[in-house]
Design an enzyme around this catalytic site. Structure first.
Site, PDB file in Angstrom:
ATOM      1  N   SER A   8       0.795  -1.226   0.000  1.00  0.00           N
ATOM      2  CA  SER A   8       0.000   0.000   0.000  1.00  0.00           C
ATOM      3  C   SER A   8       0.827   1.275   0.000  1.00  0.00           C
ATOM      4  CB  SER A   8      -0.926   0.017   1.219  1.00  0.00           C
ATOM      5  OG  SER A   8      -1.810  -1.074   1.147  1.00  0.00           O
ATOM      6  N   ALA A   9       2.005   1.224   0.553  1.00  0.00           N
ATOM      7  CA  ALA A   9       2.794   2.458   0.678  1.00  0.00           C
ATOM      8  C   ALA A   9       4.106   2.340  -0.085  1.00  0.00           C
ATOM      9  CB  ALA A   9       3.070   2.756   2.149  1.00  0.00           C
TER      10      ALA A   9
END
Length: 189
Positions: free
Chosen positions: A9-10
């Protein structure tokens, strides 16, 4: 072909563990991206989905890596099944080539159907409650006097509905509604 899909996600997260597990599971090609699961635009997932053919496999190391939410994941897996594509989630031991994997898929599909029906029932119950409490449903009643004046002036100048929409930026449905109101008010005089 066995396609792997890996996602974090990051930007500062690492794909190494997923890549290692997908390689060990025999993935021929791995699509990877660093993007939020909530994002509706996931270019690498879209590329992989476009390449899939009957007989191919999709492998993920964690089921949650695949979709935006439960409904999206279930929809993707159902699409794979319809297209004759094997799906494997390493974390849960789901493999749609096995009887147990197909059973899990059936349970997922039933849960998705249940959730859709439950949402519809809750929505309808909410609407009925709001109506019972006397709350107005739909567009707020009333007239925007400024828009009405613009429509009235435009109609007096001989403009068509389409021309009024272009000139004023007022929606076509509003122009037509105000035109009806203006026409009916002049007829009743």
């Amino acid at each position: 072909m066995n396609f792997g899909y890996a996602r974090v996600s990051a930007k500062d997260q690492n794909l190494d563990t997923q890549l290692r597990e997908l390689t060990a599971a025999g993935a021929d090609r791995i699509f990877q991206e660093k993007i939020s699961g909530a994002s509706t635009s996931r270019p690498e997932l879209d590329k992989m989905l476009a390449m899939l053919r009957s007989g191919d496999s999709v492998t993920v190391n964690r089921l949650s890596r695949l979709g935006r939410n439960t409904a999206h994941i279930i929809q993707l897996i159902a699409d794979f099944s319809r297209q004759g594509i094997r799906f494997v989630a390493l974390d849960l031991g789901i493999d749609t080539d096995t009887p147990a994997g197909r059973m899990v898929l059936t349970v997922f599909a039933a849960l998705a159907e249940f959730e859709r029906e439950s949402n519809g029932e809750r929505r309808q119950a909410g609407i009925e409650l709001a109506k019972a409490q006397g709350k107005h449903m739909g567009r707020k009643p009333g007239v925007d006097e400024e828009k009405l004046k613009k429509v009235k002036t435009s109609l007096a100048a001989g403009l068509s509905v389409h021309q009024i929409v272009e000139v004023t930026g007022i929606s076509e449905s509003t122009v037509k509604r105000y035109k009806r109101q203006l026409t009916s008010s002049t007829e009743t005089l």
